[in-house]
Scaffold this active site. Structure first.
Site, PDB file in Angstrom:
ATOM      1  N   THR A  36      13.864  89.373  61.484  1.00 54.30           N
ATOM      2  CA  THR A  36      13.957  89.608  62.937  1.00 54.30           C
ATOM      3  C   THR A  36      15.390  89.438  63.441  1.00 54.30           C
ATOM      4  OG1 THR A  36      13.336  87.301  63.287  1.00 54.30           O
ATOM      5  CG2 THR A  36      11.590  88.941  63.530  1.00 54.30           C
ATOM      6  N   LEU A 126      17.574  77.808  50.323  1.00 52.38           N
ATOM      7  CA  LEU A 126      17.585  76.722  51.314  1.00 52.38           C
ATOM      8  C   LEU A 126      18.932  76.665  52.037  1.00 52.38           C
ATOM      9  CD1 LEU A 126      15.741  74.000  49.219  1.00 52.38           C
ATOM     10  CD2 LEU A 126      14.791  75.465  51.000  1.00 52.38           C
ATOM     11  N   SER A 127      19.741  77.677  51.797  1.00 53.79           N
ATOM     12  CA  SER A 127      21.009  77.853  52.489  1.00 53.79           C
ATOM     13  C   SER A 127      22.012  76.710  52.279  1.00 53.79           C
ATOM     14  CB  SER A 127      20.785  78.098  53.978  1.00 53.79           C
ATOM     15  OG  SER A 127      21.883  78.830  54.425  1.00 53.79           O
ATOM     16  N   SER A 128      22.306  76.439  51.027  1.00 56.46           N
ATOM     17  CA  SER A 128      23.357  75.474  50.737  1.00 56.46           C
ATOM     18  C   SER A 128      24.702  76.003  51.233  1.00 56.46           C
ATOM     19  CB  SER A 128      23.421  75.179  49.240  1.00 56.46           C
ATOM     20  OG  SER A 128      23.797  76.331  48.519  1.00 56.46           O
ATOM     21  N   ASP A 173      20.916  80.714  59.375  1.00 55.72           N
ATOM     22  CA  ASP A 173      21.280  79.618  58.471  1.00 55.72           C
ATOM     23  C   ASP A 173      22.191  78.605  59.163  1.00 55.72           C
ATOM     24  OD1 ASP A 173      20.020  81.405  56.856  1.00 55.72           O
ATOM     25  OD2 ASP A 173      21.710  81.770  55.510  1.00 55.72           O
ATOM     26  N   TYR A 222      17.426  94.884  50.434  1.00 52.95           N
ATOM     27  CA  TYR A 222      17.663  94.257  51.739  1.00 52.95           C
ATOM     28  C   TYR A 222      18.370  95.260  52.667  1.00 52.95           C
ATOM     29  CZ  TYR A 222      18.501  90.426  55.022  1.00 52.95           C
ATOM     30  OH  TYR A 222      18.492  89.605  56.126  1.00 52.95           O
TER      31      TYR A 222
END
Ligand code: ADP
Ligand code: MG
Length: 389
Positions: A36, A126-128, A173, A222
């Site tokens: 989104t 998990l967006s390190s 993120d 993507y």
């Protein structure tokens, strides 16, 4: 939170002195709002109790030295104005943030020494990367005495990842790593860049089941979805509708326009329009304390990803299906871009580790290997842990 003494000790061993500032920033889970963000709709994320830590001190000479507990190489630079080529790109997140903060007024005098520690798995969805950016951004601002708002810091970090690392991520993120709250979720209006917190009851936790599967074409798939969303907007404009993005569209208008749109493009648009409305409904339900009802929408979100957006894979569908039959599971869905990656489940305390292990072993029975399982609790956003600057 990790104890900071071992981080300071490691900094001393590497750089031979004490850091001036230590900061931390959490990883995040996409709670609901699948694809989104670039359609300028809302998204909800959770900051989790796994973090990246940064320790830093300024030095007089124009020298920038970097070390991380995750990498054996020690990087030393005398220039930081462009991405480092031919080396580990992890330093680019840091010099990207540094450069973008200079644009916001950070002093360019001298250099710094920076050490990274972490208990957040990298590359696990998990967006390190955002946690690294926010932790270093916070530490740099504190160390140099630059006062900027949290919104500006989140945007500067996002742009660092876009420009210096070349990842076209949205604001989810960095926004969640910046604005996270223990006991809450972060709602982001991606058009207006407004961040707000939604309460989440203490008895609920978020479980991650990471398949470590990654479609070979994940990046191009993507961008294909991105282009399809754009084609939907163009198709609707050609029909005379006044829309500039899918967030402008209601389901009623889409239903009427559907027969004139390409079938696949219409499905993509239906997922986005439905998902935007689910995000807002979840927000209201959680504000009213109706987590069970919100959980049903998490399952619906997954079904929509699977059937309309076609960004799920059989492994993720399987996990969602067995989680649905588990005691204490309120909702589950794929989290992140899709085409591999992880499923998240929202669960009450009666969903214990034993049940999580039974999910993992059922998965192994079917697919031959175990998913990585992680129980997370919501956490506060980026912060300074210690400062003598
Ligand atoms: P994710 O953000 O989902 O974890 P990404 O590929 O976007 O995955 O970001 C992972 C990258 O971020 C790593 O390859 C590395 O370059 C950088 N990174 C993350 N954590 C650390 C760390 N502790 N030390 C150094 N670099 C890190
Ligand atoms: Mg990332």
């Amino acid at each position: 939170m990790k104890p900071i003494e071992p981080i300071k000790e490691r900094f001393r061993q590497v750089f031979g002195g004490d850091p001036a500032v230590i900061s931390a920033a959490p990883g995040r889970v996409e709670f609901i709002g699948n694809h989104t963000d670039y359609n300028l709709g809302p998204v909800i994320g959770a900051a989790i109790d796994r973090r990246v830590y940064v320790a830093i001190r300024r030095v007089e000479e124009r020298l920038f030295r970097f070390a991380s507990s995750a990498y054996s190489d020690f990087v030393s630079l005398d220039e930081t104005d462009s991405p480092v080529a031919g080396r580990d790109s992890w330093v680019n997140y840091l010099i990207g943030v540094y450069n973008n903060l200079i644009r916001k007024g950070l002093s360019t005098k001298g250099g710094f020494e920076l050490y990274v520690d972490s208990d957040l798995p990298t590359g696990a969805g998990l967006s390190s990367s955002a946690a690294l950016e926010l932790a270093s951004g916070k530490a740099l601002c504190e160390c140099y005495g630059l006062e900027i708002g949290l919104e500006d810091l989140a945007v500067a970090c996002k742009e660092a990842e876009n420009e210096f690392v070349g990842v076209p991520c949205g604001i989810l993120d960095q926004g969640v790593s910046a604005f996270g709250k223990a006991g809450g979720l972060v709602h982001i209006d991606c058009r207006e860049m407004v961040f707000s917190v939604i309460p989440l009851a203490d008895e609920l936790s978020i479980w991650i089941f990471n398949t470590h599967k990654k479609h070979a074409l994940v990046e191009s798939l993507y961008s294909e979805r991105y282009e399809e969303c754009l084609s939907a907007v163009n198709g609707l404009v050609d029909l005379g509708l006044e829309v500039s993005c899918l967030a402008d569209l209601s389901m009623d208008v889409l239903e009427r326009a559907k027969p004139s749109l390409d079938e696949k493009i219409a499905k993509r648009a239906e997922h986005i329009v439905g998902e935007i409305s689910r995000v807002e409904t979840v927000r209201h339900l959680l504000e009213e304390g109706k987590a069970e009802d919100a959980g049903k929408l998490l399952f619906q979100s997954h079904a929509s990803s699977k059937n309309l957006f076609e960004n799920s894979i059989p492994e993720l569908d399987y996990l969602v299906d067995i989680l649905r039959s588990m005691p204490g599971v309120v909702g589950a869905r794929l989290t992140g871009g899709g085409f591999g990656g992880a499923v998240m489940a929202l669960a009450r305390k009666d969903f214990t580790r034993i049940y999580a292990e039974s999910v993992a072993s059922a998965y192994r029975g079917r697919f031959g290997e175990e998913p990585e399982t992680l129980e997370c609790h919501t956490a506060d956003g980026a912060c300074i842990l210690e400062s003598v600057s």
